[in-house]
Design a protein around this motif. Structure first.
Motif, short mmCIF file in Angstrom:
data_model
loop_
_atom_site.label_atom_id
_atom_site.label_comp_id
_atom_site.label_asym_id
_atom_site.label_seq_id
_atom_site.Cartn_x
_atom_site.Cartn_y
_atom_site.Cartn_z
N TYR A 1 0.78 -1.26 -0.14
CA TYR A 1 -0.03 -0.02 -0.02
C TYR A 1 0.78 1.21 0.10
O TYR A 1 1.90 1.22 0.54
CB TYR A 1 -0.95 -0.08 1.17
CG TYR A 1 -1.89 -1.26 1.12
CD1 TYR A 1 -3.06 -1.08 0.33
CD2 TYR A 1 -1.79 -2.36 1.95
CE1 TYR A 1 -3.95 -2.10 0.09
CE2 TYR A 1 -2.90 -3.23 2.02
CZ TYR A 1 -3.71 -3.36 1.02
OH TYR A 1 -4.82 -4.34 1.04
N GLY A 2 0.46 2.19 -0.95
CA GLY A 2 1.28 3.32 -0.96
C GLY A 2 2.13 3.34 -2.05
O GLY A 2 2.47 4.70 -2.22
N HIS A 3 2.10 2.51 -2.52
CA HIS A 3 3.18 2.39 -3.84
C HIS A 3 2.31 3.01 -4.99
O HIS A 3 1.09 2.74 -5.05
CB HIS A 3 3.85 1.07 -4.07
CG HIS A 3 4.78 0.80 -3.07
ND1 HIS A 3 6.09 0.40 -3.36
CD2 HIS A 3 5.19 0.92 -1.69
CE1 HIS A 3 7.12 0.09 -2.22
NE2 HIS A 3 6.34 0.50 -1.47
N ARG A 4 3.03 3.03 -6.31
CA ARG A 4 2.44 3.46 -7.29
C ARG A 4 1.30 2.50 -8.09
O ARG A 4 0.34 3.10 -8.18
CB ARG A 4 3.36 3.62 -8.34
CG ARG A 4 2.92 4.07 -9.48
CD ARG A 4 3.98 4.38 -10.92
NE ARG A 4 4.54 3.04 -10.96
CZ ARG A 4 5.50 2.97 -11.84
NH1 ARG A 4 6.18 3.76 -12.33
NH2 ARG A 4 6.18 1.55 -12.14
N ASP A 5 1.42 1.31 -7.86
CA ASP A 5 0.46 0.22 -8.32
C ASP A 5 -0.62 0.01 -7.40
O ASP A 5 -1.60 -0.56 -7.54
CB ASP A 5 1.12 -1.00 -8.73
CG ASP A 5 2.29 -0.96 -9.64
OD1 ASP A 5 2.14 -0.01 -10.50
OD2 ASP A 5 3.14 -1.49 -10.05
#
Length: 287
Positions: free
Chosen positions: A199-203
């Motif tokens: 969570y919080g990553h680009r994907d």
């Protein structure tokens, strides 16, 4: 429609809503939170520092579980059945080790007990019971990944052995069947959602699983929106009646946990209602 919030005012209304959700559809599983402000996320996500690497936390699960088992061996408590990676993860999770597993139950009443355990009716606030549509979450996951195979990988995880090459990252999986010797999980009619998303990553631009369900692509069935998650909010004031009803259904801490921890929980919860259990003819009660 990702999440539907239902506010009820009484224990009777809570039982009515939960029963209607549970009885007609075996794809709904339930989870109880003592405070309605708590998010739907794994114990591992709550344990590690916000913003820390999910990848490192998942990779570190092997070491954390080995540490746990070594400590058990030190005091002669190492379980005897042989355990693969999945069994180790499940066993560690059910004894408090932070993990990417999120506990649910087929029973809304078990979830209701979990939500109200330790609650006092005179305290302000409310509990929450989550009702998750497993199929709808699988559809949401399939749309997020963009692959038809993603639904089968999520929903039918039991068709193949899990975690043979370690604990997987960036996946959602539904683990429906417990270990045969995990009596606690069997008593609780327990299931798991394995949540190893970054969570919080680009994907995965979401805060947690609850945010993923709320803001992700809507699940649809026959071109009609499906509610993936119901959140039933029940005031603390309903605690006494909740425990009275659950006790009559045979749902108590002693039976759910099968140990001293559950028995102690029953003693503490008995302060808020007139219990019918916990008496024995051959146990002398002082006058």
């Amino acid at each position: 429609m990702g999440i539907k919030i239902i506010n009820v005012k009484t224990a009777e209304a809570a039982f009515d809503v939960l029963t209607k959700l549970a009885v007609p559809d075996r794809n709904i599983v339930f989870r109880g939170h003592r405070q309605d402000s708590w998010r739907l996320e794994s114990t591992l996500a709550r344990h590690v520092r916000k913003g820390a690497s999910t990848e490192l936390a998942i990779i570190g699960m092997d070491e954390a579980i080995s540490h746990f088992l070594a400590c058990l061996a030190e005091v002669g408590k190492l379980p005897s059945p042989p355990m693969n990676n999945r069994a180790k993860l499940e066993y560690a999770r059910h004894h408090g080790v932070p993990s990417p597993l999120i506990d649910f139950s087929h029973s809304p009443y078990v979830a209701l007990w979990m939500a109200f355990d330790g609650v006092r009716p005179w305290d302000d606030g409310a509990t929450a019971i989550y009702a998750l549509d497993v199929n709808a979450l699988g559809i949401l996951w399939r749309k997020h990944v963009g692959s038809g195979a993603a639904f089968d990988d999520f929903r039918w995880s039991e068709r193949r052995e899990q975690f043979t090459a370690g604990y997987d990252l960036n996946v959602l999986r539904y683990l429906e069947f417990p270990l045969s010797w995990n009596t606690r999980m069997l008593r609780q009619m327990g299931v798991f959602v394995y949540d190893a998303l970054q969570y919080g990553h680009r994907d995965v631009p979401y805060r947690d699983l609850e945010d993923f369900i709320d803001k992700g692509i809507d699940s649809t069935l026959d071109d009609k929106p499906v509610t993936t998650l119901h959140k039933i909010i029940v005031p603390n004031s309903a605690a006494s009646e909740v425990f009275e009803r659950l006790e009559l259904m045979g749902i108590t801490g002693t039976r759910l946990y099968d140990n001293h921890e559950g028995a102690a929980a029953d003693v503490k919860n008995s302060y808020v209602f007139n219990r019918r259990t916990g008496y024995a003819h051959d146990v002398i009660v002082p006058k």
